[in-house]
Design an enzyme around this catalytic site. Structure first.
Site, PDB file in Angstrom:
ATOM      1  N   GLU A   1      55.783  73.175 -19.821  1.00  0.00           N
ATOM      2  CA  GLU A   1      54.881  73.137 -18.554  1.00  0.00           C
ATOM      3  C   GLU A   1      55.415  72.723 -17.428  1.00  0.00           C
ATOM      4  OE1 GLU A   1      52.105  70.409 -19.514  1.00  0.00           O
ATOM      5  OE2 GLU A   1      51.426  71.494 -21.449  1.00  0.00           O
TER       6      GLU A   1
ATOM      7  N   ASP B   1      63.741  59.510 -31.104  1.00  0.00           N
ATOM      8  CA  ASP B   1      64.087  58.495 -31.898  1.00  0.00           C
ATOM      9  C   ASP B   1      63.510  58.696 -33.500  1.00  0.00           C
ATOM     10  OD1 ASP B   1      65.364  55.649 -32.326  1.00  0.00           O
ATOM     11  OD2 ASP B   1      63.370  55.242 -33.467  1.00  0.00           O
TER      12      ASP B   1
HETATM   13  C1  GLC Z   1      66.951  54.460 -34.415  1.00  0.00           C
HETATM   14  C2  GLC Z   1      67.609  53.889 -33.181  1.00  0.00           C
HETATM   15  C3  GLC Z   1      68.081  52.466 -33.997  1.00  0.00           C
HETATM   16  C4  GLC Z   1      66.649  52.001 -34.288  1.00  0.00           C
HETATM   17  C5  GLC Z   1      65.731  52.758 -35.116  1.00  0.00           C
HETATM   18  C6  GLC Z   1      64.260  52.407 -35.181  1.00  0.00           C
HETATM   19  O1  GLC Z   1      67.656  54.658 -35.541  1.00  0.00           O
HETATM   20  O2  GLC Z   1      68.577  54.735 -32.980  1.00  0.00           O
HETATM   21  O3  GLC Z   1      68.566  51.771 -33.043  1.00  0.00           O
HETATM   22  O4  GLC Z   1      66.605  50.426 -34.748  1.00  0.00           O
HETATM   23  O5  GLC Z   1      65.652  54.206 -34.832  1.00  0.00           O
HETATM   24  O6  GLC Z   1      63.549  52.624 -34.181  1.00  0.00           O
END
Ligand code: GLC
Length: 565
Positions: A277, A214
């Site tokens: 790993e 993310d």
């Molecule tokens: C990313 C995710 C989104 C979230 C953001 C903060 O863009 O896909 O859904 O709100 O990160 O974590």
């Protein structure tokens, strides 16, 4: 841990079709209206039937759910809302036995403010080791009453929140690029780095096949945290404004002091070693809104991550010339670093492509659409274009991502009542931006069941449009010409003709709205215009719309068996 039926083979992810499951909205086994892991396990055979290679699960970790689970308060446990670690084991075993790989989400830019680490940082006070794990700063102004800089949150409003010291007096400020409940880590902290290595190992030890990372372009901030004002038309996550041609970068996103800083690459080189790993091929997939693609390709250099979502492709309108140029640019940019290109049209953050491709507005990424949106899409046109666009995407060499429900042709849910909305974007902009709830509505499985079979109960956490009865899986399964059958056919032909490991060889244009190319023994023709075109020679393998003789109508894609001279 790995089931015997798993397709082995080096670097499986290079050609994989990866299906995104949004756990809140896929299937609910305990009847509380919220999807869960047991629900997912029960529906995996249907995904096997669809023909995908892997699933990516959006977060199911312990979380107060202020950003639908992207606010994690324990990275190594399952939120009771979704089940238990045992449920995860069952899900993964079931998937592996069906030959489906499992990718989980990891959220390293920020935690939930409920996380014990953040609570400890608040309690320990300024200057402490605990505070150094997050991005705390003294405020500006006479008594620190002003935020440390002018940064705005992606969800709207300021990116800083002031803390209150234990004695009740106003204290330092902390950075949150997203919601107030999502404090940003400070990745200069070796302690933070060590914690995340441990999180990776926790899930790798359990047998996961990889991670979707993310905000993979956000973890490092420019020294001194300088003021910055993004361009009004820029994407809030960085990347180019949607109105720009692919490949032409907006100057500002490149210089945003919180996106795409060089320091992030060291983190992924480190993670690459952690994955190495473990036996087998594990994958790191970057959610990095970086433009142009040649810069994004840095995330997937041989010693870093393996894939990056191709958001330039997602943001390209349904237009032959623009698609052709982004396809060329993608294959070249990723190819230059030895990575496969990826392709994606929908996910849980953007307007579903069955609506987006028929919108007349521009730059709606992240803003969502709702009843008052100007230029709301025509549903029939949207579906037609979505089918054509998906048929084109699934013919391209590389790895493709599908978002749950797109195989049913689901549009964005536009008419959600205000009271049902949950996206922090909606609240932080006082309803100015609709946010992402419209693409997150629970999907329909059986038309005649309560909540269309999503839940064993009658409820779904977001209300489902009544018209979705007609799109339910059981209304499409085995029905010739349905969107579900179109996806199944595309996925099986893709495999049979090895399209994912093929190449793009452009054919002479059949007109300015048409793109035609050859991939191995298949010719693909996509017509983005309104006028019909005559198809070249070759048996028709797949068509997104009914053909009239050998005529491909507008907004349609066909695959043909290539005729060799
Ligand atoms: C990313 C995710 C989104 C979230 C953001 C903060 O863009 O896909 O859904 O709100 O990160 O974590």
């Amino acid at each position: 841990m790995t089931g015997t039926k798993l397709i082995s083979g080096a670097e499986w992810w290079r050609t994989a079709v990866i299906y995104q499951i949004y756990p809140r909205s896929f299937a609910d086994a305990n009847g509380d209206g919220m999807g869960d892991l047991a629900g997912i396990s029960s529906r995996l055979p249907q995904l096997k039937d669809l023909g995908i290679d892997a699933i990516w699960l959006s977060p199911f970790y312990t979380s107060p759910q202020r950003d639908a689970g992207y606010d994690v308060s324990d990275y190594c446990d399952v939120d009771p809302l979704f089940g238990t670690l045992d449920d995860f084991e069952v899900l993964q075993r079931t998937a592996h036995d069906l030959g489906i790989r499992v990718i989980v989400d990891i959220v390293p830019n920020h935690s939930s403010s409920d996380h014990g680490w953040f609570q400890a940082a608040l309690a320990a006070g300024p200057g402490s080791e605990e505070r150094a794990r997050y991005t705390f700063r003294d405020g500006k102004g006479k008594v620190g009453e002003l935020p440390p800089n002018n940064w705005e949150s992606v969800f709207g409003g300021p990116a800083w929140t002031r803390t209150t010291d234990p004695d009740g007096t106003p204290g330092q400020w902390y950075l949150h690029l997203f919601d107030t409940s999502q404090p940003d880590f400070d990745w200069d902290s070796e302690w933070v780095r060590e914690q995340f290595r441990a999180v990776l190992r926790f899930w790798l030890d359990r047998g996961v096949d990889g991670f979707r990372v993310d905000v993979a372009h956000g973890m490092i901030k420019a020294p001194g945290l300088p003021d910055y004002t993004p361009p009004a038309e820029g994407g809030s996550m960085g990347g180019a404004p949607a109105t720009l041609e692919p490949g032409i970068s907006a100057e500002s996103p490149v210089t945003a002091p919180y996106w795409a800083q060089d320091g992030v690459h060291e983190i992924y080189r480190d993670w690459h070693k952690v994955l190495a790993e473990y036996p087998g091929d594990r994958v790191l997939a970057a959610e990095a809104w970086v433009d142009p693609l040649s810069k994004m390709a840095k995330w997937v250099r041989p010693d870093e991550m393996h894939q990056a979502f191709n958001f330039a492709y997602l943001e390209t309108p349904w237009n032959a010339a623009k698609l052709k140029s982004v396809i060329d640019e993608s294959i070249e940019a990723f190819g230059n670093v030895g990575a496969p290109s990826t392709w994606v049209l929908s996910n849980h953050d953007v307007v579903r492509h069955a609506s987006r491709l028929a919108l007349t507005g521009e730059n709606l990424q992240g803003h969502g659409i709702g009843p008052k949106t100007v230029g709301l899409p025509n549903t029939a046109v949207g579906l037609r274009r979505a089918r054509a666009a998906s048929a084109l995407m699934l013919s391209l060499p590389g790895s493709s991502y599908l978002y749950q429900g797109e195989e049913l042709g689901l549009p964005e849910a536009v008419d959600l009542p205000d009271y049902a909305r949950e996206d922090p974007t909606w609240f932080r902009t006082n309803g100015e931006r609709y946010g992402r709830d419209g693409c997150r509505v629970p999907i329909p499985w059986e038309a005649a069941s309560a909540s269309f079979g999503f839940s064993t109960g009658a409820q779904s956490w977001l209300p489902q449009p009544i018209a979705w009865a007609g799109l339910a899986r059981d209304q499409q399964n085995g029905v010739a010409g349905s969107t579900l059958e179109l996806y199944k056919l595309a996925l099986s032909l893709r495999r049979e003709h090895s399209l994912a490991s093929g190449t793009v060889e452009w054919l002479e244009s059949l007109g300015s709205d048409v793109m035609a190319y050859r991939n191995g023994d298949v010719t693909i023709v996509a017509n983005t215009g309104a006028a019909s075109v005559q198809l070249p020679a070759g048996d028709v393998l797949l068509a997104s719309e009914d053909l009239v003789g050998r005529t491909l109508p507008g907004d349609a894609t066909a695959w043909l068996r290539a005729v060799t001279a």
